[in-house]
Design an enzyme around this catalytic site. Sequence first.
Site, PDB file in Angstrom:
ATOM      1  N   LYS A 113       4.109  -3.809  -7.875  1.00  0.00           N
ATOM      2  CA  LYS A 113       5.166  -2.788  -7.965  1.00  0.00           C
ATOM      3  C   LYS A 113       6.396  -3.336  -8.660  1.00  0.00           C
ATOM      4  O   LYS A 113       7.008  -2.662  -9.484  1.00  0.00           O
ATOM      5  CB  LYS A 113       5.549  -2.267  -6.567  1.00  0.00           C
ATOM      6  CG  LYS A 113       4.540  -1.290  -5.993  1.00  0.00           C
ATOM      7  CD  LYS A 113       5.096  -0.623  -4.737  1.00  0.00           C
ATOM      8  CE  LYS A 113       4.039   0.255  -4.080  1.00  0.00           C
ATOM      9  NZ  LYS A 113       4.448   0.715  -2.744  1.00  0.00           N
ATOM     10  N   LYS A 197      -8.272   2.249  -8.643  1.00  0.00           N
ATOM     11  CA  LYS A 197      -8.379   3.047  -7.411  1.00  0.00           C
ATOM     12  C   LYS A 197      -7.744   4.415  -7.622  1.00  0.00           C
ATOM     13  O   LYS A 197      -6.784   4.554  -8.399  1.00  0.00           O
ATOM     14  CB  LYS A 197      -7.757   2.316  -6.220  1.00  0.00           C
ATOM     15  CG  LYS A 197      -6.250   2.301  -6.189  1.00  0.00           C
ATOM     16  CD  LYS A 197      -5.702   1.897  -4.815  1.00  0.00           C
ATOM     17  CE  LYS A 197      -4.182   1.925  -4.885  1.00  0.00           C
ATOM     18  NZ  LYS A 197      -3.493   1.651  -3.649  1.00  0.00           N
ATOM     19  N   LYS A 200      -2.065   8.357  -5.855  1.00  0.00           N
ATOM     20  CA  LYS A 200      -1.128   9.466  -6.063  1.00  0.00           C
ATOM     21  C   LYS A 200      -0.376   9.288  -7.372  1.00  0.00           C
ATOM     22  O   LYS A 200       0.090  10.235  -7.964  1.00  0.00           O
ATOM     23  CB  LYS A 200      -0.095   9.481  -4.933  1.00  0.00           C
ATOM     24  CG  LYS A 200      -0.658   9.634  -3.558  1.00  0.00           C
ATOM     25  CD  LYS A 200       0.403   9.189  -2.550  1.00  0.00           C
ATOM     26  CE  LYS A 200      -0.126   9.209  -1.130  1.00  0.00           C
ATOM     27  NZ  LYS A 200       0.760   8.497  -0.216  1.00  0.00           N
TER      28      LYS A 200
HETATM   29  P1  AMP Z   1      -1.024   5.282   0.305  1.00  0.00           P
HETATM   30  O1  AMP Z   1      -1.483   6.312  -0.633  1.00  0.00           O
HETATM   31  O2  AMP Z   1      -0.842   3.955  -0.367  1.00  0.00           O
HETATM   32  O3  AMP Z   1       0.114   5.684   1.187  1.00  0.00           O
HETATM   33  O4  AMP Z   1      -2.262   5.034   1.275  1.00  0.00           O
HETATM   34  C1  AMP Z   1      -2.467   5.645   2.523  1.00  0.00           C
HETATM   35  C2  AMP Z   1      -3.812   5.194   3.080  1.00  0.00           C
HETATM   36  O5  AMP Z   1      -4.880   5.625   2.224  1.00  0.00           O
HETATM   37  C3  AMP Z   1      -3.961   3.679   3.208  1.00  0.00           C
HETATM   38  O6  AMP Z   1      -4.712   3.394   4.383  1.00  0.00           O
HETATM   39  C4  AMP Z   1      -4.729   3.307   1.991  1.00  0.00           C
HETATM   40  O7  AMP Z   1      -5.466   2.118   2.163  1.00  0.00           O
HETATM   41  C5  AMP Z   1      -5.659   4.506   1.830  1.00  0.00           C
HETATM   42  N1  AMP Z   1      -6.033   4.712   0.415  1.00  0.00           N
HETATM   43  C6  AMP Z   1      -5.194   5.037  -0.599  1.00  0.00           C
HETATM   44  N2  AMP Z   1      -5.860   5.157  -1.769  1.00  0.00           N
HETATM   45  C7  AMP Z   1      -7.174   4.895  -1.473  1.00  0.00           C
HETATM   46  C8  AMP Z   1      -8.367   4.865  -2.256  1.00  0.00           C
HETATM   47  N3  AMP Z   1      -8.360   5.138  -3.558  1.00  0.00           N
HETATM   48  N4  AMP Z   1      -9.522   4.582  -1.629  1.00  0.00           N
HETATM   49  C9  AMP Z   1      -9.552   4.312  -0.294  1.00  0.00           C
HETATM   50  N5  AMP Z   1      -8.461   4.329   0.488  1.00  0.00           N
HETATM   51  C10 AMP Z   1      -7.278   4.606  -0.077  1.00  0.00           C
END
Ligand code: AMP
Length: 336
Positions: A113, A197, A200
């Site tokens: 980041k 991956k 968002k």
């Molecule tokens: P975040 O979008 O970073 O706030 O992630 C929220 C949760 O979703 C966390 O537990 C991440 O590890 C999971 N997560 C986010 N993107 C992925 C993805 N592409 N595949 C699997 N888990 C994800």
Amino acid sequence: MTQRVFSAMQPTSDSLQLGNYLGALVQWVKLQDTHDAIYSVVDLHALTVSPEPELLRSRTRATAAQFLAAGVDPDRSLCFVQSHVPQHAELAWILSTFTGMGEAGRMTQFKDKSAKVGESGTNVGLFTYPILMAADILLYDTNVVPVGEDQRQHLELSRDLAQRLNGRFGDGTVVVPEPHIVKSTAKIYDLQDPTAKMSKSAVSPKGTIEILEDPKKVAKNIKSATTDSGSEIRFDREAKPGVANLLTIYSALDGRSVEQLEADYEGKMYGHLKVDLADVVVEYLTPIREAALDWIESPDRLDEVLAQGAAKASALAQGTLDRIYDRLGLVPALHR
Ligand code: AMP
Ligand code: TRP
């Protein structure tokens, strides 16, 4: 005693994406059957990316709405907004005094980041972010933390901090948490770039499946997913990352194993797989999307659920914080 599960997501987008759902939320919902569950919308974490105030507010509610719509049950579990429970920030301060500079600097998410925004755009909150996350977890004497693969390193820091406190102030100062990362769905990939991956903040919106998206657009994104130049429908992460990702999503939503899907699609073309998968995803997400929109349209009802969650969470958190303060040698606050 029933084991405690805690997890959280940041309110950094209007809609969660399928990776959040399959990597984390599905497990959150399942674990409610066997565990004492607490789930939070971590708005203080989201402040590290300087959101617009109105967007932060609407996204915080929308994120909570999607937890509930996906099956987080406020009658059995606690669902709350992080900033409503001040003990998170208090414990984060304590933990920061036990975290090495080098240790925090090694976090790959921080390195990624901060590299993206450059040193002048980086803030100290982004650096200490994993310490606040450790506070979230340790405050509830958490045993199990269901997350996707990208959070493994942050969880390792939480464990190290917990062990450090117990080593210095005695066993039972805090509970050492375990990650719960389900291998098959730990990383869902971008539809356009199946080596990255799903996120968002993807480069192309076409690579993401958003829970609140218009189902027609979801179907379109799946149908235009990148596959490889071959034609065989086979799970091969190295040679066929696009097809492997589609099979992972298919299997997770439909219940058929990847092997079964390979057998069922033998001799068929990629196009068949995509058209069928688009139907499966739209059918699966439609009720979740509708339930989430219902919650978003009744913010009073939503705020009430979140207030009840915060009141109970805060009482639990204060108990843990009192214990930690006492072990550290802080004088008891008798005015409370
Ligand atoms: P975040 O979008 O970073 O706030 O992630 C929220 C949760 O979703 C966390 O537990 C991440 O590890 C999971 N997560 C986010 N993107 C992925 C993805 N592409 N595949 C699997 N888990 C994800
Ligand atoms: N850092 C996590 C993410 O980006 C969100 C998070 C904050 C979290 N606190 C947590 C996840 C505590 C699990 C437990 O996805």
